[in-house]
Design a protein around this motif. Structure first.
Motif, PDB file in Angstrom:
ATOM      1  N   SER A   2      -0.557  -6.987   1.365  1.00 42.91           N
ATOM      2  CA  SER A   2       0.845  -6.520   1.960  1.00 42.91           C
ATOM      3  C   SER A   2       1.064  -5.283   1.547  1.00 42.91           C
ATOM      4  O   SER A   2       1.074  -4.863   0.387  1.00 42.91           O
ATOM      5  N   ARG A   3       1.612  -4.383   2.216  1.00 43.14           N
ATOM      6  CA  ARG A   3       2.268  -2.916   2.109  1.00 43.14           C
ATOM      7  C   ARG A   3       3.530  -3.327   1.531  1.00 43.14           C
ATOM      8  O   ARG A   3       4.607  -3.940   2.192  1.00 43.14           O
ATOM      9  N   ILE A   4       3.861  -2.701   0.339  1.00 41.97           N
ATOM     10  CA  ILE A   4       5.143  -2.933  -0.296  1.00 41.97           C
ATOM     11  C   ILE A   4       6.042  -1.486  -0.142  1.00 41.97           C
ATOM     12  O   ILE A   4       5.282  -0.645  -0.430  1.00 41.97           O
TER      13      ILE A   4
END
Length: 116
Positions: A2-4
């Motif tokens: 996931s992109r944070i």
């Protein structure tokens, strides 16, 4: 994976007469300057601009100055078009008038990070 994303936010609460509201100021380092967005309490963009500073805390102070001027403009109601508006819309309109002299910035046109 996931992109944070972590976005610093700064909230300004204000009161004019009996009306209470708030705006959110979001700053972003966009190279040689800081991009600034002012959002209403629902997260809708009111305006975005480049305040001509490299420091996010100074950009937040400038946004506060713009809001103060917009509230003064709204409270004095010299603009006939503001009288028929809801308070939230009137504040947004006056804020756009105040920041009209700033260098425009469109965060939607920002390039995606090539590393992601």
């Amino acid at each position: 994976m996931s992109r944070i994303t972590i976005t610093p936010r700064f909230v300004l609460d204000y009161t004019v007469g009996r009306y209470h509201g708030q705006v959110e100021v979001v700053t972003k380092d966009i190279g040689a300057t800081i991009g600034t967005e002012i959002l209403d309490e629902n997260g809708v963009r009111i305006c975005s601009y480049k305040p001509g500073t490299r420091y996010s805390d100074r950009a937040e102070e400038i946004a506060e100055e713009h809001l103060r001027k917009a509230l003064e403009l709204w409270f004095r109601r010299p603009l006939k078009s503001v009288e028929a508006m809801e308070p939230k819309e009137a504040v947004a309109f006056c804020l756009r008038v105040i920041v009209a002299d700033e260098q425009p910035w469109n965060p939607d046109e920002e390039e995606a990070d090539p590393w992601l």
